[in-house]
Design an enzyme around this catalytic site. Structure first.
Site, PDB file in Angstrom:
ATOM      1  N   CYS A 267     -63.770  60.333  23.747  1.00 23.77           N
ATOM      2  CA  CYS A 267     -63.444  59.106  22.998  1.00 23.77           C
ATOM      3  C   CYS A 267     -61.988  58.991  22.576  1.00 23.77           C
ATOM      4  O   CYS A 267     -61.313  58.012  22.920  1.00 23.77           O
ATOM      5  CB  CYS A 267     -64.328  59.016  21.755  1.00 23.77           C
ATOM      6  SG  CYS A 267     -66.035  58.717  22.167  1.00 23.77           S
TER       7      CYS A 267
HETATM    8  N1  LIG Z   1     -69.912  60.306  23.339  1.00 19.22           N
HETATM    9  C1  LIG Z   1     -69.244  59.950  22.261  1.00 19.22           C
HETATM   10  O1  LIG Z   1     -68.720  60.807  21.505  1.00 19.22           O
HETATM   11  C2  LIG Z   1     -69.111  58.489  21.886  1.00 19.22           C
HETATM   12  C3  LIG Z   1     -68.702  58.163  20.582  1.00 19.22           C
HETATM   13  C4  LIG Z   1     -68.573  56.832  20.233  1.00 19.22           C
HETATM   14  C5  LIG Z   1     -68.803  55.862  21.186  1.00 19.22           C
HETATM   15  N2  LIG Z   1     -69.179  56.202  22.445  1.00 19.22           N
HETATM   16  C6  LIG Z   1     -69.431  55.134  23.413  1.00 19.22           C
HETATM   17  O2  LIG Z   1     -70.831  54.991  23.608  1.00 19.22           O
HETATM   18  C7  LIG Z   1     -71.079  54.588  24.944  1.00 19.22           C
HETATM   19  C8  LIG Z   1     -72.046  55.570  25.584  1.00 19.22           C
HETATM   20  O3  LIG Z   1     -71.433  56.838  25.593  1.00 19.22           O
HETATM   21  P1  LIG Z   1     -72.240  58.187  25.880  1.00 19.22           P
HETATM   22  O4  LIG Z   1     -71.289  59.283  25.566  1.00 19.22           O
HETATM   23  O5  LIG Z   1     -73.573  58.167  25.208  1.00 19.22           O
HETATM   24  O6  LIG Z   1     -72.426  58.057  27.467  1.00 19.22           O
HETATM   25  P2  LIG Z   1     -73.289  59.007  28.424  1.00 19.22           P
HETATM   26  O7  LIG Z   1     -72.598  58.975  29.736  1.00 19.22           O
HETATM   27  O8  LIG Z   1     -73.524  60.326  27.757  1.00 19.22           O
HETATM   28  O9  LIG Z   1     -74.698  58.275  28.542  1.00 19.22           O
HETATM   29  C9  LIG Z   1     -74.879  57.021  29.100  1.00 19.22           C
HETATM   30  C10 LIG Z   1     -76.326  56.875  29.560  1.00 19.22           C
HETATM   31  O10 LIG Z   1     -76.469  55.557  30.048  1.00 19.22           O
HETATM   32  C11 LIG Z   1     -77.237  55.601  31.248  1.00 19.22           C
HETATM   33  N3  LIG Z   1     -76.957  54.425  32.050  1.00 19.22           N
HETATM   34  C12 LIG Z   1     -75.926  54.170  32.877  1.00 19.22           C
HETATM   35  N4  LIG Z   1     -76.022  52.944  33.411  1.00 19.22           N
HETATM   36  C13 LIG Z   1     -77.143  52.401  32.922  1.00 19.22           C
HETATM   37  C14 LIG Z   1     -77.784  51.150  33.102  1.00 19.22           C
HETATM   38  N5  LIG Z   1     -77.249  50.207  33.882  1.00 19.22           N
HETATM   39  N6  LIG Z   1     -78.923  50.945  32.453  1.00 19.22           N
HETATM   40  C15 LIG Z   1     -79.460  51.881  31.670  1.00 19.22           C
HETATM   41  N7  LIG Z   1     -78.895  53.095  31.456  1.00 19.22           N
HETATM   42  C16 LIG Z   1     -77.750  53.337  32.068  1.00 19.22           C
HETATM   43  C17 LIG Z   1     -76.830  56.907  31.911  1.00 19.22           C
HETATM   44  O11 LIG Z   1     -77.789  57.342  32.841  1.00 19.22           O
HETATM   45  C18 LIG Z   1     -76.707  57.825  30.689  1.00 19.22           C
HETATM   46  O12 LIG Z   1     -77.934  58.447  30.384  1.00 19.22           O
HETATM   47  C19 LIG Z   1     -69.716  54.508  25.634  1.00 19.22           C
HETATM   48  O13 LIG Z   1     -69.238  53.190  25.559  1.00 19.22           O
HETATM   49  C20 LIG Z   1     -68.866  55.400  24.789  1.00 19.22           C
HETATM   50  O14 LIG Z   1     -67.505  55.043  24.843  1.00 19.22           O
HETATM   51  C21 LIG Z   1     -69.364  57.506  22.814  1.00 19.22           C
END
Ligand SMILES: NC(=O)c1ccc[n+]([C@@H]2O[C@H](COP(=O)([O-])OP(=O)(O)OC[C@H]3O[C@@H](n4cnc5c(N)ncnc54)[C@H](O)[C@@H]3O)[C@@H](O)[C@H]2O)c1
Length: 446
Positions: A267
């Protein structure tokens, strides 16, 4: 409440479990059938402290599917799918739009009140310009009638996701209208255990606040690292004394004000870059975000120079810590991985160890980097050891492994976790943010 969580990754997995643990009926939706299988077997879809316990305790209220039509039954549908950065550093909405393609048609013709919530980090303006039009087109419904749209991001640190979700500093709700925002406030009021303030606002303001929080924090980190660099060149200085006092000023505060290493993870680096792209694209000044990023990128070179200044004849460097922070296996933008890569490039004999992240790190490193099975093996192989991630176990180094090597080893303790009294005999301990005479002499020719 019936809630669908679309995307069961590092954020969506824990959020689904937290919501279910507070009595909601939660359906997780993911394109990855393995993740769906894990949830339906009562297993945590990702590794995160406390998650397995929540999933186990909430089994009868938590299930998952790959079928988007099922998600359309949610009173609230929360999207936590990836928003990867493009080559310029802007977040892309492709995954959100792809998930909407799946969900939208199943929302058609319903007359129950539903709220779609975007939790993913997006470029400010995304909901109004791209997501809302796509939602309205695909569902055949207008936002504002029986459909609400909110942007409500999470403020969490990996490794502490559950606790951060239960005890946020604030809950941010960007809302298409007060009715939609009120539904989201009701959900989070039932989740949060610390009675946080709620802030309702226009969606674009919430989108901007999300990345503004992270870019402010990264600015503090880069500021502290710039101070550390100054202290390393200033006789008698100690960055910890300076930041300790600085943080007491209530206008500044103590958190994330530590002269140590670069920020990393999935992030902070990319949020900061996206902020700079946003500013540039709309003709505003990106200088602050770009300077923050530039200082951050320079930290690996700074550390590599310090390592070089400490090697006396030997060539073997051990990097202890490969995840970007403790309690997670994530190695994206990790200072330890960046350092190991730089040192290998410069021809050092590099060994690495981490309690959980060795394999993930080795996939990103040149093949000559040696992955150790233990901290003891790393100690045995290395002339200089660099503690890059403050895993608690690194405060208790296995001295037995030093048998047979008489010379005193150098440990660069980037986070100040080693009790100096205990290890004084075996190690020359170098702390960052204090004068590094050898390096300064070498660089100035003094
Ligand atoms: N990881 C962090 O620390 C964090 C913190 C704040 C915000 N975010 C934001 O949150 C969002 C998600 O991040 P994350 O770290 O959980 O991502 P991640 O990659 O760990 O998980 C994303 C999930 O979404 C699924 N996915 C992908 N395409 C899809 C679709 N079309 N339909 C349904 N599921 C689908 C994937 O299979 C995966 O399980 C991002 O925008 C990220 O920037 C992440």
């Amino acid at each position: 409440m019936r809630i669908a969580v679309v995307g069961l990754g590092k954020l969506g997995g824990p959020l689904a479990a937290v919501l279910a643990s507070k009595g909601n009926e939660v359906l997780g939706v993911d394109v990855n059938s393995e993740v769906v299988r894990l949830v339906n077997e009562g297993r945590a879809p990702v590794t995160e402290p406390g998650l397995q316990e929540l999933v186990t305790a909430s089994r009868e209220r938590l299930s998952a599917t790959t079928d988007f039509a099922a998600a359309a039954d949610g009173e609230v549908i929360i999207f936590l799918v990836p928003t990867p950065s493009d080559e310029r550093g802007a977040f892309t909405n492709a995954y959100i739009l792809a998930a909407l393609e799946g969900l939208g048609p199943a929302l058609q013709g319903r007359d129950d009140y539903q709220v779609v919530v975007i939790g993913s980090t997006v470029m400010p303006g995304s909901c109004d310009s791209e997501i809302r039009p796509a939602l309205e087109r695909l569902s055949g419904r207008q936002v504002g009638d029986s459909l609400g749209l909110c942007y409500s991001p999470e403020f969490i640190a990996l490794g502490n996701v559950i606790q951060d979700m239960l005890n946020p500093d604030m809950v941010l709700i960007g809302e298409s209208d007060p009715r939609a925002g009120a539904v989201i406030e009701r959900i989070y009021s039932g989740v949060c255990e610390n009675d946080p303030p709620f802030r309702h606002m226009a969606i674009v303001n919430a989108e901007l606040t999300k990345i503004a929080v992270n870019t402010y924090v990264t600015m503090k980190i880069s500021y502290a690292n710039a101070l550390a660099d100054i202290c390393e060149r200033l006789p008698g200085a100690d960055v910890d004394s300076v930041t300790d006092a600085l943080g007491l000023d209530s206008r500044i505060g103590r958190k994330y004000l530590r002269g140590a290493l670069a920020y990393g993870g999935p992030c902070f680096p990319r949020d900061n870059k996206a902020f700079a792209v946003l500013a540039r694209d709309i003709g505003a000044d990106p200088a602050l975000a770009e300077a923050t990023d530039g200082i951050n990128v320079a930290q690996s070179e700074r550390l590599a120079r310090i390592v070089g200044s400490r090697l006396r004849g030997g060539n073997a460097v051990g990097v202890l810590g490969l995840s970007y922070k403790p309690d997670t296996g994530v190695v994206e933008e990790s200072p330890g991985v960046a350092l190991a890569g730089l040192l290998a490039r410069d021809g050092y004999d590099v060994s690495v160890y981490d309690p959980v992240a060795v394999d993930a790190a080795l996939r990103r490193l040149p093949e000559e980097v040696h992955g150790c099975a233990s901290a003891a093996e790393l100690l045995e192989r290395s002339d200089v050891i660099v503690i890059t991630t403050p895993w608690p176990e690194f405060a208790d180094l296995p001295l037995g492994s030093l048998n047979g090597r008489a010379e005193r080893r150098v440990v660069i303790d980037c986070w100040g976790i080693l009790p100096e009294d205990r290890y004084r005999e075996e190690f020359e301990i170098v702390r960052l943010g204090r004068p590094l005479e050898d390096r300064v002499q070498a660089e100035t020719g003094a």
